[in-house]
Design a protein around this motif. Structure first.
Motif, PDB file in Angstrom:
ATOM      1  N   ALA A 104       0.810  -1.217   0.000  1.00 33.59           N
ATOM      2  CA  ALA A 104       0.000   0.000   0.000  1.00 33.59           C
ATOM      3  C   ALA A 104       0.849   1.275   0.000  1.00 33.59           C
ATOM      4  O   ALA A 104       0.300   2.376   0.024  1.00 33.59           O
ATOM      5  CB  ALA A 104      -0.931   0.001   1.203  1.00 33.59           C
ATOM      6  N   GLY A 105       2.169   1.128   0.003  1.00 32.83           N
ATOM      7  CA  GLY A 105       3.049   2.291  -0.074  1.00 32.83           C
ATOM      8  C   GLY A 105       3.476   2.856   1.260  1.00 32.83           C
ATOM      9  O   GLY A 105       4.085   3.930   1.306  1.00 32.83           O
ATOM     10  N   ALA A 106       3.187   2.156   2.359  1.00 29.70           N
ATOM     11  CA  ALA A 106       3.633   2.620   3.671  1.00 29.70           C
ATOM     12  C   ALA A 106       5.112   2.278   3.856  1.00 29.70           C
ATOM     13  O   ALA A 106       5.622   1.307   3.283  1.00 29.70           O
ATOM     14  CB  ALA A 106       2.795   1.997   4.772  1.00 29.70           C
ATOM     15  N   VAL A 107       5.793   3.076   4.667  1.00 29.84           N
ATOM     16  CA  VAL A 107       7.231   2.918   4.881  1.00 29.84           C
ATOM     17  C   VAL A 107       7.460   2.533   6.340  1.00 29.84           C
ATOM     18  O   VAL A 107       7.006   3.223   7.258  1.00 29.84           O
ATOM     19  CB  VAL A 107       7.983   4.226   4.563  1.00 29.84           C
ATOM     20  CG1 VAL A 107       9.485   4.039   4.757  1.00 29.84           C
ATOM     21  CG2 VAL A 107       7.674   4.681   3.143  1.00 29.84           C
ATOM     22  N   GLU A 108       8.195   1.454   6.563  1.00 29.89           N
ATOM     23  CA  GLU A 108       8.390   0.957   7.922  1.00 29.89           C
ATOM     24  C   GLU A 108       9.533   1.683   8.628  1.00 29.89           C
ATOM     25  O   GLU A 108      10.590   1.955   8.044  1.00 29.89           O
ATOM     26  CB  GLU A 108       8.661  -0.545   7.918  1.00 29.89           C
ATOM     27  CG  GLU A 108       8.718  -1.133   9.320  1.00 29.89           C
ATOM     28  CD  GLU A 108       8.779  -2.651   9.339  1.00 29.89           C
ATOM     29  OE1 GLU A 108       8.636  -3.233  10.446  1.00 29.89           O
ATOM     30  OE2 GLU A 108       8.965  -3.265   8.272  1.00 29.89           O
ATOM     31  N   LEU A 109       9.319   1.968   9.885  1.00 23.38           N
ATOM     32  CA  LEU A 109      10.354   2.463  10.784  1.00 23.38           C
ATOM     33  C   LEU A 109      10.047   1.882  12.164  1.00 23.38           C
ATOM     34  O   LEU A 109       9.082   1.156  12.344  1.00 23.38           O
ATOM     35  CB  LEU A 109      10.394   3.999  10.806  1.00 23.38           C
ATOM     36  CG  LEU A 109       9.081   4.801  10.970  1.00 23.38           C
ATOM     37  CD1 LEU A 109       8.438   4.611  12.313  1.00 23.38           C
ATOM     38  CD2 LEU A 109       9.364   6.289  10.747  1.00 23.38           C
ATOM     39  N   THR A 110      10.868   2.205  13.126  1.00 25.75           N
ATOM     40  CA  THR A 110      10.612   1.789  14.504  1.00 25.75           C
ATOM     41  C   THR A 110      10.861   2.973  15.430  1.00 25.75           C
ATOM     42  O   THR A 110      11.894   3.642  15.322  1.00 25.75           O
ATOM     43  CB  THR A 110      11.524   0.616  14.916  1.00 25.75           C
ATOM     44  OG1 THR A 110      11.268  -0.502  14.064  1.00 25.75           O
ATOM     45  CG2 THR A 110      11.226   0.200  16.357  1.00 25.75           C
ATOM     46  N   MET A 111       9.910   3.216  16.307  1.00 23.60           N
ATOM     47  CA  MET A 111      10.025   4.318  17.271  1.00 23.60           C
ATOM     48  C   MET A 111      10.256   3.749  18.664  1.00 23.60           C
ATOM     49  O   MET A 111       9.842   2.628  18.952  1.00 23.60           O
ATOM     50  CB  MET A 111       8.754   5.174  17.217  1.00 23.60           C
ATOM     51  CG  MET A 111       8.637   5.966  15.923  1.00 23.60           C
ATOM     52  SD  MET A 111       7.046   6.813  15.710  1.00 23.60           S
ATOM     53  CE  MET A 111       6.016   5.494  15.054  1.00 23.60           C
ATOM     54  N   PRO A 112      10.900   4.501  19.538  1.00 19.54           N
ATOM     55  CA  PRO A 112      11.274   3.965  20.852  1.00 19.54           C
ATOM     56  C   PRO A 112      10.065   3.595  21.704  1.00 19.54           C
ATOM     57  O   PRO A 112       9.021   4.252  21.654  1.00 19.54           O
ATOM     58  CB  PRO A 112      12.047   5.118  21.501  1.00 19.54           C
ATOM     59  CG  PRO A 112      12.487   5.977  20.368  1.00 19.54           C
ATOM     60  CD  PRO A 112      11.423   5.858  19.336  1.00 19.54           C
ATOM     61  N   VAL A 113      10.242   2.561  22.497  1.00 20.43           N
ATOM     62  CA  VAL A 113       9.223   2.184  23.475  1.00 20.43           C
ATOM     63  C   VAL A 113       9.168   3.229  24.580  1.00 20.43           C
ATOM     64  O   VAL A 113       8.100   3.607  25.049  1.00 20.43           O
ATOM     65  CB  VAL A 113       9.520   0.789  24.061  1.00 20.43           C
ATOM     66  CG1 VAL A 113       8.547   0.461  25.179  1.00 20.43           C
ATOM     67  CG2 VAL A 113       9.466  -0.273  22.972  1.00 20.43           C
ATOM     68  N   VAL A 114      10.324   3.717  25.005  1.00 21.58           N
ATOM     69  CA  VAL A 114      10.409   4.755  26.036  1.00 21.58           C
ATOM     70  C   VAL A 114      10.562   6.104  25.342  1.00 21.58           C
ATOM     71  O   VAL A 114      11.477   6.300  24.534  1.00 21.58           O
ATOM     72  CB  VAL A 114      11.589   4.495  26.990  1.00 21.58           C
ATOM     73  CG1 VAL A 114      11.718   5.619  28.008  1.00 21.58           C
ATOM     74  CG2 VAL A 114      11.398   3.156  27.700  1.00 21.58           C
ATOM     75  N   GLN A 115       9.653   7.037  25.656  1.00 21.01           N
ATOM     76  CA  GLN A 115       9.603   8.311  24.932  1.00 21.01           C
ATOM     77  C   GLN A 115       9.652   9.483  25.908  1.00 21.01           C
ATOM     78  O   GLN A 115       9.073   9.412  26.998  1.00 21.01           O
ATOM     79  CB  GLN A 115       8.318   8.378  24.096  1.00 21.01           C
ATOM     80  CG  GLN A 115       8.195   7.231  23.102  1.00 21.01           C
ATOM     81  CD  GLN A 115       6.864   7.238  22.362  1.00 21.01           C
ATOM     82  OE1 GLN A 115       5.972   8.029  22.648  1.00 21.01           O
ATOM     83  NE2 GLN A 115       6.735   6.335  21.396  1.00 21.01           N
ATOM     84  N   PRO A 116      10.310  10.579  25.529  1.00 20.15           N
ATOM     85  CA  PRO A 116      10.397  11.754  26.424  1.00 20.15           C
ATOM     86  C   PRO A 116       9.014  12.346  26.692  1.00 20.15           C
ATOM     87  O   PRO A 116       8.183  12.477  25.787  1.00 20.15           O
ATOM     88  CB  PRO A 116      11.264  12.740  25.638  1.00 20.15           C
ATOM     89  CG  PRO A 116      11.956  11.933  24.600  1.00 20.15           C
ATOM     90  CD  PRO A 116      11.059  10.785  24.283  1.00 20.15           C
ATOM     91  N   ALA A 117       8.797  12.731  27.918  1.00 20.82           N
ATOM     92  CA  ALA A 117       7.505  13.307  28.305  1.00 20.82           C
ATOM     93  C   ALA A 117       7.230  14.626  27.603  1.00 20.82           C
ATOM     94  O   ALA A 117       6.068  14.994  27.401  1.00 20.82           O
ATOM     95  CB  ALA A 117       7.449  13.501  29.814  1.00 20.82           C
TER      96      ALA A 117
END
Length: 587
Positions: free
Chosen positions: A64-77
């Motif tokens: 469908a044209g989506a691009v994969e990435l990965t974002m952190p599980v722990v994120q700054p408030a």
């Protein structure tokens, strides 16, 4: 794969805290092991299912044209504070601090982080549209985690986010994702419905849930068997009744109803249909001053037919109630109505309230309601004669089985479902809060129009089991089974011919891309068959010394009640045809 090299870890009984079928069977089949409340280890057998779910999702998202990435599980408030969700999300958001006292969250979703990426990377309209997705661990601190993977605290989700230049482009991106989701769920081989869902505070009609049909589902799905109409209970519209209102035929009468505080009890006492009664629900909205301090409350009286239930989502769209409401306290009710709940009505109030009538009630004549006096009700109530026309009229209720379909093409039916996917148009909710802009064609900054699209990767196997099981165990669709075929040789450790035939068939299937496992553990036939029926492998081939001497092997699909004999020389081709047929049928 050989079973002796793998981990087959089945249990005779499910743990006592396993409440629903999927939880029981996943534990018994050795797919998961509980580590803590709502937290599970995915064992090798279960992880194979999850990886197959991920592979299908990833394939269709890429298509469908989506691009994969990965974002952190722990994120700054700080990012969550930009949108206000750090404070607003409540205890489900797990907040932590590092050694320096800085605030972080363990992500339950990633709108803030992906919006931050977009505002840094997508600078021009020429880079749009874009859709980013990840398959990543999430954590929501459920107050009462239950039902295994159905409502756990740690889980895996595919979440995708689209970025577009305007609403028209965003809606086009939404439709691309909605189509991709249909392909994904078709490939899973599950019975599902895509149903219209409520869009919440954002508004609009672009929101669909993907529900796996299961009798144990938590959600009510409303649909019309004679049309394409489908919605969840929150969204399903009660078709406006046809007028005009009947003329009053009864006089207003104060009727004794000692101890009868519900519409059902009053109807039974008076010998009338429940549909002639009207229930009173009292809500309150807080009034605040310029500094936001609560200085009072406004009381609302909602009137619904006695056999109908209030739909809180619909009520939340009523003007004046759309900024939040609560149920009135007993003290507030007594102050305005002069009596306790159970005998309330719109006539003879001590203080003014805002009356909102459901559309059905607005057209009723000669109805029954509370008299605002304990142990008494009023019958023969009529609008215009006995009380003013309602200030507001709205669709306030849940629909019922058999109600007319909103599209006018039949009657509504209701079934249960388990939500495993959601596609949703976000608009500028996050881009505005985070000042995420790009340079439009006119050279001026413009806010991204966004959509979000989720699939519960680890929830889906549980939903599949709720839909596909019997008294012996799981029945996996081919596409997501931990193994597609199991070869079960009887006495393999004692018979060279059985061993040779089993290994030959296993190798043929494996070399032709079939996900096959050979049970070489030397188990007794009954125990071996019970294991694989519990685990739910859809195709089974049994090889025995007697069968080989007769030139026959046995094939049985997990849904079949009995095995069929197949010539040994034809079994490989037979299994390949069976797999192809199932793939064509999507099962």
């Amino acid at each position: 794969m050989k079973a002796s090299q793998f981990l087959v870890s089945t249990l005779r009984e499910a743990p006592a805290d396993a409440e629903v079928v999927s939880h029981q069977l996943m534990m018994r089949a050795g797919l998961i092991k509980k580590l803590g409340a709502g937290i599970y280890s995915y064992m090798p057998m279960g992880l194979r299912v999850i990886r197959k779910v991920e592979a299908i999702v990833r394939d269709e998202m890429d298509r469908a044209g989506a691009v994969e990435l990965t974002m952190p599980v722990v994120q700054p408030a700080e990012l969550w504070q930009e949108t206000g969700r750090f404070e607003k999300m409540g205890p489900e958001l797990l907040r932590i601090q590092d050694r320096h006292g800085r605030d972080f969250v363990v992500q339950p979703t990633s709108e803030e982080v992906i919006t931050d990426i977009a505002r840094q990377e997508l600078r021009s309209y020429r880079q749009l549209p874009k859709n980013f997705y990840q398959i990543q661990t999430k954590f929501r601190d459920e107050r009462r985690p239950r039902f295994g993977l159905m409502r756990g605290r740690e889980f895996t989700m595919k979440d995708a986010y689209s970025f577009d230049r305007d609403q028209a482009a965003a809606k086009a991106s939404y439709q691309v994702m909605a189509a991709a989701y249909r392909r994904i769920f078709d490939r899973f081989g599950l019975t599902y419905r895509a149903v219209a869902a409520d869009s919440g505070a954002i508004g609009g009609d672009l929101s669909e849930e993907f529900q796996v049909i299961a009798a144990t589902g938590e959600d009510a799905i409303v649909y019309c068997p004679d049309s394409e109409y489908a919605a969840n209970m929150e969204k399903a519209e009660a078709r406006a009744p046809q007028g005009p209102r009947a003329a009053a035929a009864e006089t207003l009468t104060r009727v004794p109803t000692p101890g009868k505080s519900t519409c059902a009890d009053v109807a039974q006492l008076l010998g009338v249909p429940l549909t002639t009664t009207v229930k009173s629900l009292v809500l309150a909205t807080d009034v605040t001053d310029a500094q936001g301090a609560i200085v009072g409350s406004r009381i609302w009286l909602l009137l619904l037919r006695g056999d109908h239930d209030m739909n809180e989502v619909k009520v939340g769209k009523v003007p004046g109630l759309d900024n939040g409401f609560r149920f009135a306290t007993v003290a507030e009710i007594v102050d305005h109505f002069g009596t306790r709940p159970g005998y309330l009505g719109p006539i003879g109030l001590k203080k003014p309230v805002t009356v909102v009538a459901d559309r059905e009630v607005a057209l009723m004549a000669d109805w029954i309601c509370g008299a605002n006096e304990e142990d008494f009700h009023l019958s023969g109530v009529n609008w215009g004669r006995d009380l003013p026309e309602p200030a507001l009229v709205a669709d306030l209720r849940n629909v019922l089985e058999g109600d007319p379909s909103p599209d006018g093409k039949g009657r509504l039916a209701i079934e249960r479902g388990i939500e495993v996917g959601h596609v949703f148009y976000l608009g500028t909710k996050y881009s505005q809060a985070m000042n995420a802009t790009f340079l439009a064609e006119d050279g001026k900054p413009a806010l991204f129009e966004m959509g979000c699209y989720g699939i519960g990767i680890t929830r889906l196997p549980a939903a599949a089991i709720e839909q596909n099981h019997d008294e012996r165990g799981i029945i996996w669709p081919d596409a997501i089974a931990p193994f597609t075929v199991v070869v079960c040789p009887i006495g393999m450790d004692r018979n060279a011919d059985v061993k040779a035939a089993a290994e030959k068939l296993h190798d043929q299937l494996r070399d032709n891309g079939v996900d096959v496992i050979l049970d070489d553990r030397g188990e007794r036939p009954g125990a071996m068959f019970a294991d694989w029926e519990l685990i739910g492998v859809p195709h089974r081939v049994v090889i025995s010394d007697r069968g080989l001497k007769d030139g026959q092997l046995e094939y049985q699909h997990r849904r079949d009640s009995a095995a069929i004999k197949v010539p040994a020389t034809e079994m490989f081709a037979f299994v390949m045809r069976a797999l192809a047929a199932r793939q064509t049928a999507g099962a």
